[in-house]
Structures are given as C-alpha cells and as structure tokens.
Design a protein around this motif. Structure first.
Motif, short mmCIF file in Angstrom:
data_model
loop_
_atom_site.label_atom_id
_atom_site.label_comp_id
_atom_site.label_asym_id
_atom_site.label_seq_id
_atom_site.Cartn_x
_atom_site.Cartn_y
_atom_site.Cartn_z
N HIS A 78 0.86 -1.17 0.00
CA HIS A 78 0.00 0.00 0.00
C HIS A 78 0.90 1.23 0.00
CE1 HIS A 78 -4.04 -1.90 1.20
NE2 HIS A 78 -3.21 -2.87 0.84
N THR A 131 0.45 4.10 1.78
CA THR A 131 0.00 4.94 2.88
C THR A 131 1.00 6.02 3.24
OG1 THR A 131 -1.08 2.94 3.71
CG2 THR A 131 -1.00 4.82 5.20
N GLY A 141 -7.47 -0.75 0.32
CA GLY A 141 -7.37 -0.55 1.76
C GLY A 141 -8.28 -1.48 2.51
N ASN A 155 -3.86 0.86 -2.29
CA ASN A 155 -2.72 0.07 -2.75
C ASN A 155 -1.81 0.92 -3.63
OD1 ASN A 155 -4.99 -1.68 -2.10
ND2 ASN A 155 -3.81 -3.35 -2.94
#
Length: 318
Positions: free
Chosen positions: A215, A217, A245, A255
């Motif tokens: 991911h 993030t 997510g 992602n």
C-alpha cells in the motif's frame, strides 16, 4: 538470512491487478455489476493477465462483492488470463471451486489483534481450519496463494517480527500452498522490513514463491517494490488508480497504483506485457464510474514522453 540475485533488466515481471477486489470492497455505493465487468474487461484489454477479480466472503461483511459469481460469469477471459479470488473459509473455497477460478488467496494475519479484527479468530485457529479449506481447493485443481496480512507491521501491535511471518509462510507451504503473498495492510512496509521478511521466508520455507502486496499509505510503496526487485521477487499486486485498503484495519489507504507500478517497471527496463496508454484509459474509466478523483500519478500526468501542443500552452511574458 539467504538473499537472492536481483531481477535482471529485461526480465518479465508479473503485475497482478487487485482493484476489482481490494479496491471495490471499500466503495460504499453499490457499483452495478455491468460496470464492474466493463472495468475488468478494460483492464484485461490493456494486456494485464493476472487479476484478483473478486472475493468469496460473506455479503454481510463485504456487500460490494455480493455479485462475485455474476461478475466472474460475465467477464471476457483473454488467452493466458489467470483469474484469482480472495476467500476466508471453506464456504468461500466451495464457491470459488464452482466459479472455476485459477487460484485463490487465503488470509491469515501475522498479528493476533488484526487477525481477530479481520476474521474474528486467533491465528492458530485460522491456520488449523486451513486444512479442510485446502482440501476443497485441491480437489478442484485450484492453486493456492497463502496470504499474510500485516506482514510488515500492525496498527494495533506495532512491529511484526519477520520470524513470525516466516513461521506462517512455512505452515502454508506444509499445507500445500504454492506461493505466499505478503500484505502491507496499512502501509507500514519499509525497504528494511521488506528485505527482512523476504530473507526470513527463504530461510524457513525454501522454494516457496513470494508475492508482494504494498500500500502507499506513507508514500514508499514503489520504493518497497524496488527492494523486492533487488531481492529477486518478480510478482507484485497493484490496484487500478491506487484504490484499496482493508476495511478492518485502522489507517488503511490505497494500494500502490497499477499505472504507476507499470510505468516504473517499464522505465526501469523490465517487461510487463501491458500497454500503458490502454491501462491509463482503464483507470480513467474506473475514476469516471466511481465519480471520485483517484490518487494515481500517471493517470494525472500520462507517460513520460506524452507530447503537449505548444500552441495551447501559455507563453511567459517579458
């Protein structure tokens, strides 16, 4: 810990599109089944050949994917397509067998707390129940990728020891899984944690193929891909437009983006079999369907050598 030679330039890298499952599962308004099929077909038309199309889980838990069978029955399957789905239990395996997918992705978290949140049972119970689930899949001739969520860190517990990830990977191998997918559930992976997990698995479960699922993030998803390439990993998940997510993990975001990953790989000299312009068009279709701006960068900017008409660009004064 054993390492492996970097992936050589020119090698073929497998990009597995997970947006129709991992991305759509978090969308609240129900996406019409026909639109899901249209997007999957557009992604296949770009040259992608590995796709996680849906999930066979309880419609109460993930209502967006309640039409799994209808989507799989309606899509065009190009030659060489490898279609997978996520399952959580034996009932999911039975549905997958009926739908004739090529492989399934199972899920066990490396973190006790996340496993309880995600599937409402401790890790050992999850692993113990896998034997009956795998038997259904073996009988149907379906390959198994053993998924490990929170493989690089847990939002509830913090650090996840690579030895814990390797222990679960070995159990998967003993049960008959052909590959293991390491899930960066809330974007806690770093190049160092990725390298440590890969090497620990290769020591504990030699010969088990490793797939990576990052991911973005904290903005280092593609840096983690480059670490994976340096460790010899050739299979990466990504989601169209950067959708995704886990709905059962605090702080989860999208992602790594499929277009961004394909761009990075192709500009780094690797082969993907994907037409980037067609992939961007599929991402634009997804964005239009969802009615929201997706985070992917290449969707916004286009390929590196995209030309612009100078007559349409403002000229500096003075």
């Amino acid at each position: 810990m054993p390492s492996q030679s970097p992936v050589p330039e020119g090698a073929r890298i497998t990009v597995c599109e997970v947006g129709p499952r991992d991305g759509f599962q978090n969308v609240k308004p129900f996406i019409p089944t026909a639109k899901k099929i249209e997007i999957v077909n557009a992604l296949f038309a770009s040259g992608l050949r590995h796709m996680q199309v849906t999930s066979f889980v309880s419609p109460r838990a993930v209502p967006q994917l309640a039409d799994a069978e209808e989507v799989l029955a309606g899509i065009d399957r190009p030659e060489g397509a490898h279609i997978s789905a996520l399952i959580a239990n034996r009932r999911g395996a039975e549905r997958a067998a009926t739908a004739q997918v090529d492989s399934v992705h199972t899920v066990v978290s490396a973190s006790e707390t996340h496993n309880l949140k995600n599937v409402n049972r401790p890790i050992e119970q999850s692993l113990g129940e896998m034997e009956a689930t795998f038997a259904v899949l073996f009988d149907a001739g379906i390959a198994i990728e053993g998924g490990i969520a929170t493989a690089f860190g847990c939002p509830f517990e913090g650090e996840v020891p690579p030895e814990q990830v390797a222990r679960i990977a070995r159990r998967y191998q003993e049960l008959g899984a052909t590959s293991v997918g390491l899930g960066d559930t809330t974007g806690m992976a770093t190049p160092l944690t990725v390298r440590a997990a890969i090497r620990a698995i290769r020591e504990a479960a030699p010969g088990l193929e490793i797939h990576l699922h990052f991911h973005n993030t904290r903005g280092v998803g593609l840096a983690c891909v480059q670490t994976g390439l340096s460790e010899g990993v050739t299979h990466y998940d990504a989601s169209v437009g950067g959708l995704g997510g886990c709905p059962f993990a605090a702080g989860a975001t999208g992602n790594i983006c499929t277009e961004d990953l394909v761009y990075l790989l192709q500009e780094s000299g690797y082969a993907t079999g994907v037409d980037l312009d067609k992939l961007i068009a599929a991402a634009a279709l997804t964005q239009e369907t969802l009615g929201t701006t997706l985070p992917g960068q290449v969707l916004k900017s286009g390929p590196r050598l995209k030309r612009h008409d100078p007559e349409l660009t403002v000229t500096a004064a003075g």
